[in-house]
Each structure stands twice: as structure tokens, then as C-alpha cells.
Design a protein around this motif. Sequence first.
Motif, PDB file in Angstrom:
ATOM      1  N   GLY A  92       2.105  42.181  38.183  1.00 36.22           N
ATOM      2  CA  GLY A  92       0.866  41.481  37.832  1.00 36.22           C
ATOM      3  C   GLY A  92       0.781  41.118  36.366  1.00 36.22           C
ATOM      4  O   GLY A  92      -0.272  41.227  35.755  1.00 36.22           O
TER       5      GLY A  92
ATOM      6  N   GLY B 156      -4.033  33.692  35.167  1.00 34.84           N
ATOM      7  CA  GLY B 156      -3.872  33.355  36.590  1.00 34.84           C
ATOM      8  C   GLY B 156      -4.788  32.195  36.962  1.00 34.84           C
ATOM      9  O   GLY B 156      -5.545  31.697  36.121  1.00 34.84           O
TER      10      GLY B 156
ATOM     11  N   ALA C  71       0.235  42.279  44.492  1.00 35.25           N
ATOM     12  CA  ALA C  71       0.633  43.660  44.195  1.00 35.25           C
ATOM     13  C   ALA C  71      -0.028  44.643  45.164  1.00 35.25           C
ATOM     14  O   ALA C  71       0.603  45.601  45.606  1.00 35.25           O
TER      15      ALA C  71
ATOM     16  N   GLY D  87       0.154  44.474  34.218  1.00 33.27           N
ATOM     17  CA  GLY D  87      -0.718  43.541  33.514  1.00 33.27           C
ATOM     18  C   GLY D  87      -1.961  43.264  34.334  1.00 33.27           C
ATOM     19  O   GLY D  87      -2.193  43.881  35.394  1.00 33.27           O
TER      20      GLY D  87
ATOM     21  N   GLY E 223      -2.914  41.219  36.421  1.00 28.00           N
ATOM     22  CA  GLY E 223      -2.822  40.844  37.842  1.00 28.00           C
ATOM     23  C   GLY E 223      -2.937  42.021  38.785  1.00 28.00           C
ATOM     24  O   GLY E 223      -3.321  41.856  39.946  1.00 28.00           O
TER      25      GLY E 223
ATOM     26  N   ASP F 159       4.207  37.816  45.422  1.00 24.78           N
ATOM     27  CA  ASP F 159       3.162  38.187  46.385  1.00 24.78           C
ATOM     28  C   ASP F 159       2.158  39.103  45.689  1.00 24.78           C
ATOM     29  O   ASP F 159       2.360  39.483  44.531  1.00 24.78           O
TER      30      ASP F 159
END
Length: 250
Positions: A185, A34, A229, A20, A22, A227
Motif C-alpha cells: 500500500g 491513490g 492489501a 504506506g 494504502g 490487488d
Amino acid sequence: MYEKIVEYLLSSSYQIAFTGAGISTSSGIPDFRGPNGLWKVYSPEVASVEFLRENPKSFWEFYSTRMRGLFEASPNPAHKALAEMERMGLLKCVITQNIDGLHQKGGSRNVIEIHGTMTRSHCSDCFEPFKSEEVLKMIDSGQNPPLCKCGGVIRPDVVLFGEPVKEIERALEIASMADMVLAIGTSLTVYPANLVPRVIKENGGRLVVINMEETPLDDIADEVIRDKAEKVLPMIVEELKSKINVNGKS
Ligand code: NAD
């Protein structure tokens, strides 16, 4: 450090990644939800099919800015690590919700873009295809909204809110073959895309979530890494390489 994930990757027979927005934030492309997401600045309605129909000029003001950002972006270490896993034979495909084309730029070959791609556009009326770069040039020369010869409004080849998701059947077919998924993400909140990791888990496969924030599937995941990616995936590749080398030698 990521022994379990490495073990899952090595012991599974059909591993896929489900990615995704992220995964692309460190390439300078904001996500939606986010902490620095686009929906903190814009209302999600600007990415809807109704908004395109009713306000094509404002739609393109928003989308042309996004497109320019995407065209300037480069793949980051997370995209490259997934491409490396594919080359190692440990990742069969990437199913992405992203429209930025960065997996392909990063070297991944088997990529399914279920929300389409920003790199191409087409006429809403006659479906004539256009390169998005050409459409940006039309806008630069003062033609907003950009129009096809037939008079129809040109639009990007992306799935807008209110439209059916592309290739979801193919994505779910692949999910039904997979026995492991790395969900990376993604807030895992966008339906029906989020059925992909769910199906794999329901079929007895393994689910690993690598995301900065909590997701609704964390509870059923086999492993959750909270955390970045771009930090985690290259480390996993390094661990995979050292494991393969050790086993190869012994
Ligand atoms: P989302 O915005 O809902 O969620 C992104 C998630 O990624 C958040 O939970 C965030 O905490 C996490 N994240 C942010 N940076 C990260 C990083 N460096 N490492 C790990 N995790 C990180 O995005 P989504 O789940 O993909 O779903 C929303 C929609 O966003 C999709 O339909 C997609 O089409 C669209 N989108 C795509 C792009 C793109 O193509 N790059 C950009 C924005 C939105």
C-alpha cells in the motif's frame, strides 16, 4: 494462489513489511496519491512546516479533521494479518510511513513509524508534550491555533514536508539485516523512506510489492500483486497456516 510469497516468507530469515497509506484506506483513511487521495482535494503545501509557521489556524483546520478521522478508525484485515505473521515468527518488524497508529491497534508489536504519529503532539517552542486528544479539545473549545502555556504553537508529532524523516537510520539498519520485504500500500515515491525496500533488494534480498497501482520498483520486484492489501494479506496468512500444518504433520 500466493505460493511464491509463502515460499519466500518461509525460506527467509529476516522478513519485514514496509507499509504506506494504502494499507489504511479500507479503514476509512484516505491516502495521498491513490485515486481518492487527499492531494486530489488539498494542496500538499498544507502539510508543510512553512504552512504551519505562516498559517497555524488553517494548518490545524486541515490537521484536526485528519486527526479525528484517524482516532475513529479501526485496524482492517491487512493490519491484523501482519500482526498474525509477527506472532507466527514470520515477520520481524513493520516499518511504516503511516501516522495513524493502526498497526499497533491491530496487534503488531515491533513497529517503526518513520513519519511520526498523529496520536501525540508537542509545543513548537518548548517541546512540552501533549496528547493529540487534548489538543483537539482545545480546538473544540475555540482555541485555534492551540497554544502551549509558553505561548508556542502546538503541533502534531509527525514529519511535515520540509522536515527530516525520523528514525530513518534505524529503519535502514533493519533493512540492511533483512532478506525479504513486503512493500504494501505504498506508491514507493516518498524519499528517503523508499530507500528501505531498495536497500533490501540491492543486498540480494527479496522484494514483494502489494499495491493497487504501479510503483517505480515493480520492475525489480520478485513478485508484484496488484490487488487490495486487506484481501491479499489474510489469504497469505491462511496459506502460511495450511503449509505449516501440512509440514508439521508430515
Ligand atoms: P501514497 O498515497 O503515495 O500511495 C498509496 C498507494 O496505496 C497508492 O499507490 C494506492 O494505489 C495504493 N492503495 C490504496 N488503497 C490500497 C489498498 N486497499 N490496497 C493496496 N494498495 C492500495 O502513500 P505512501 O506511499 O504511504 O506515501 C505518502 C505519505 O502518506 C507517507 O509519508 C505517509 O506519512 C502519508 N499518509 C499516511 C496516512 C496514514 O497514516 N494512514 C494517510 C495518508 C498519507
